[in-house]
Design a protein around this motif. Structure first.
Motif, PDB file in Angstrom:
ATOM      1  N   SER A 298      49.625 -26.764 -51.711  1.00  0.00           N
ATOM      2  CA  SER A 298      49.376 -25.395 -52.223  1.00  0.00           C
ATOM      3  C   SER A 298      47.482 -25.178 -52.954  1.00  0.00           C
ATOM      4  O   SER A 298      47.811 -25.957 -52.912  1.00  0.00           O
ATOM      5  CB  SER A 298      50.354 -26.032 -53.458  1.00  0.00           C
ATOM      6  OG  SER A 298      50.292 -25.227 -54.031  1.00  0.00           O
ATOM      7  N   ALA A 299      47.726 -23.904 -52.179  1.00  0.00           N
ATOM      8  CA  ALA A 299      46.497 -23.705 -52.368  1.00  0.00           C
ATOM      9  C   ALA A 299      47.014 -21.601 -52.648  1.00  0.00           C
ATOM     10  O   ALA A 299      48.273 -21.359 -51.635  1.00  0.00           O
ATOM     11  CB  ALA A 299      45.814 -23.290 -50.836  1.00  0.00           C
ATOM     12  N   PRO A 300      46.238 -20.917 -52.903  1.00  0.00           N
ATOM     13  CA  PRO A 300      46.549 -19.868 -53.506  1.00  0.00           C
ATOM     14  C   PRO A 300      46.504 -18.614 -52.742  1.00  0.00           C
ATOM     15  O   PRO A 300      46.931 -17.406 -52.599  1.00  0.00           O
ATOM     16  CB  PRO A 300      45.724 -19.781 -55.352  1.00  0.00           C
ATOM     17  CG  PRO A 300      44.808 -20.532 -55.149  1.00  0.00           C
ATOM     18  CD  PRO A 300      45.255 -21.718 -54.042  1.00  0.00           C
ATOM     19  N   ARG A 301      45.429 -19.184 -51.893  1.00  0.00           N
ATOM     20  CA  ARG A 301      45.254 -17.186 -50.891  1.00  0.00           C
ATOM     21  C   ARG A 301      45.049 -17.977 -49.584  1.00  0.00           C
ATOM     22  O   ARG A 301      44.853 -19.349 -49.276  1.00  0.00           O
ATOM     23  CB  ARG A 301      43.716 -17.268 -51.287  1.00  0.00           C
ATOM     24  CG  ARG A 301      43.055 -16.684 -52.341  1.00  0.00           C
ATOM     25  CD  ARG A 301      43.908 -15.452 -53.210  1.00  0.00           C
ATOM     26  NE  ARG A 301      44.144 -14.078 -52.536  1.00  0.00           N
ATOM     27  CZ  ARG A 301      43.500 -13.139 -52.224  1.00  0.00           C
ATOM     28  NH1 ARG A 301      41.840 -13.857 -52.580  1.00  0.00           N
ATOM     29  NH2 ARG A 301      43.422 -12.142 -51.643  1.00  0.00           N
ATOM     30  N   PRO A 302      45.366 -16.959 -48.986  1.00  0.00           N
ATOM     31  CA  PRO A 302      45.666 -17.386 -47.581  1.00  0.00           C
ATOM     32  C   PRO A 302      44.584 -17.284 -47.086  1.00  0.00           C
ATOM     33  O   PRO A 302      43.806 -16.545 -46.456  1.00  0.00           O
ATOM     34  CB  PRO A 302      46.818 -15.980 -46.928  1.00  0.00           C
ATOM     35  CG  PRO A 302      46.066 -15.073 -48.457  1.00  0.00           C
ATOM     36  CD  PRO A 302      46.134 -16.006 -49.112  1.00  0.00           C
ATOM     37  N   PRO A 303      44.735 -17.805 -45.423  1.00  0.00           N
ATOM     38  CA  PRO A 303      43.477 -17.120 -44.399  1.00  0.00           C
ATOM     39  C   PRO A 303      42.855 -16.032 -44.713  1.00  0.00           C
ATOM     40  O   PRO A 303      43.782 -15.427 -44.405  1.00  0.00           O
ATOM     41  CB  PRO A 303      44.084 -17.995 -42.892  1.00  0.00           C
ATOM     42  CG  PRO A 303      44.861 -18.729 -43.640  1.00  0.00           C
ATOM     43  CD  PRO A 303      45.088 -18.060 -44.487  1.00  0.00           C
ATOM     44  N   GLY A 304      41.718 -15.604 -44.446  1.00  0.00           N
ATOM     45  CA  GLY A 304      41.688 -14.802 -44.036  1.00  0.00           C
ATOM     46  C   GLY A 304      41.201 -13.560 -45.348  1.00  0.00           C
ATOM     47  O   GLY A 304      39.986 -12.822 -46.035  1.00  0.00           O
ATOM     48  N   ALA A 305      41.651 -14.303 -46.836  1.00  0.00           N
ATOM     49  CA  ALA A 305      40.796 -14.146 -47.891  1.00  0.00           C
ATOM     50  C   ALA A 305      39.791 -14.087 -48.331  1.00  0.00           C
ATOM     51  O   ALA A 305      38.927 -15.286 -47.484  1.00  0.00           O
ATOM     52  CB  ALA A 305      41.638 -15.343 -48.886  1.00  0.00           C
ATOM     53  N   ALA A 306      38.675 -13.546 -48.879  1.00  0.00           N
ATOM     54  CA  ALA A 306      37.409 -13.743 -48.726  1.00  0.00           C
ATOM     55  C   ALA A 306      37.138 -13.138 -50.045  1.00  0.00           C
ATOM     56  O   ALA A 306      37.099 -12.356 -51.165  1.00  0.00           O
ATOM     57  CB  ALA A 306      36.965 -12.599 -47.776  1.00  0.00           C
TER      58      ALA A 306
END
Length: 389
Positions: A29-37
């Motif tokens: 469970s993590a709040p931001r997807p791959p690519g979030a920066a």
């Protein structure tokens, strides 16, 4: 990184030095997807987020260090009794971060600037970086255009550029951001590809009341929505103000002139055999992320019989979602549009459509690390459908 391109492109034009921390992978469970920066410039100004606030302080310091020494680095933040509250990641997941300094005068600066400009303008492009592998490869960047043109390099005397471009092209066609593994002479490397693509299309056939609500839902989800119906009295811009385009034509004839791709959504709401059969016969042969058709179970059974008689093979019929939507108990056009939109999201993201309460299904689905040719999200299992459909 491309999610904050509108602001970062200004930093490039102003000649600022900065570092970008990009989410490469999420676990649990993590709040931001791959690519979030998250980006930090030399003066300490911050843009974006990698965790919705959980680990921003630690990532900020890593970006400042990368600007100071010009060295890219990777970091993993995870939940444990020892470090959960130290960095604030108390949601139970883990994220992997790539921190890249983007300094004026360095080889990576031009492809970064070009990628940010493409993202800000909405021009299709894909930016590839090494996210895991030999440290000397972490700072490279390769920009791929929709025509196959390249700029920049991943290093290693350019030996990775060809294979990386092929994988980036596959992700660009799907409008996806994600990671792929490449085999090299010195061992595997993980490639992060961030894609900029035009909005996916939603083609809604049938200018009915349900279509009015579905157009609004499709636009809300970021689709470019077209409504098509053969009846000019119903297919008018006034009835569908949320649509980007309203077309008066026979549905199958209009579809024949269109180019669809792996992100296209096709919704058939006519539930009239004279429209449905020739339209679906063509649609089921074309690339699409989702093909759904409204109608009762009896209508669907008759539709399948007619499609088989028209020569549609079983593997193509298996792509058809009908009756359309998830089982929400929908009654009104708005509720039915919500059930259809929910199914579209679930198919796209690989969700089960099951309630989260009382289950152990993941809240955040992590895309599998692998080849970009793996084929995208898995299909949903068969489920009961909305009573309104």
């Amino acid at each position: 990184m491309l999610d904050i391109a509108a602001d970062l492109v200004t930093w490039c034009r102003d000649g600022r030095d900065f570092a970008v921390a990009t989410v490469v992978a999420v676990h649990g469970s993590a709040p931001r997807p791959p690519g979030a920066a998250l980006a930090v410039d030399r003066a300490g100004t911050v843009l974006g987020s990698v965790s919705g606030g959980c680990v921003e302080g630690a990532v900020y310091e890593l970006c400042r260090e990368a600007i100071a020494d010009g060295t890219p680095r990777t970091e993993r933040f995870g939940y444990s009794d020892a470090d959960a509250f130290a960095v604030g990641l108390t949601c139970g997941g883990a994220i992997e971060i790539l921190i890249t300094p983007v300094l004026a005068g360095t080889p990576a600066r031009p492809p970064f600037a070009a990628a940010l400009g493409a993202a800000a303008d909405g021009t299709p492009a894909a930016l590839a970086r090494i996210a895991a592998g030999p440290r000397e490869l972490l700072g490279g960047a390769l920009l791929l255009g929709p025509d196959g043109s390249r700029s920049g390099t991943l290093g290693d005397a350019g030996t990775l550029d060809g294979p990386a471009a092929a994988e980036a092209a596959a992700l660009l066609r799907q409008g996806r951001t994600g990671t792929v593994r490449l085999a090299t002479a010195t061992g595997p490397v993980t490639l992060l590809v961030e894609s900029v693509a035009p909005p996916p299309r939603m083609l809604v056939f049938g200018a009915v009341d349900f279509a009015t609500a579905l157009v609004r839902a499709g636009a809300f989800l970021g689709h470019r929505v077209t409504v098509c119906d053969a009846r000019p009295v119903f297919a008018t811009p006034e009835r569908f103000p949320g649509a980007h385009e309203v077309v008066v034509d026979w549905p199958h004839r209009y579809l024949e002139r269109q180019r669809t791709d792996e992100r296209t959504v096709i919704c058939v709401l006519t539930h009239d055999a004279k429209f449905d059969i020739p339209l679906l016969t063509r649609a089921l042969r074309m690339p699409a992320a989702y093909i759904g058709a409204m109608g009762s179970r009896r209508t669907h059974a008759d539709r399948l019989r007619r499609l088989r008689e028209a020569g549609v093979p079983e593997h193509q019929l298996a792509r058809l979602r009908s009756p359309v939507g998830l089982d929400l108990g929908a009654v009104t056009p708005e509720e039915t549009a919500l059930s259809i939109a929910a199914e579209i999201v679930a198919v796209r993201r690989g969700g089960s459509g099951a309630p989260l309460t009382g289950t152990t299904v993941p809240i955040h689905h992590s895309p599998a690390v692998g080849s970009a040719h793996d084929g995208g999200s898995p299909a949903l299992p068969a489920r009961p459908q909305p009573r309104a459909a």
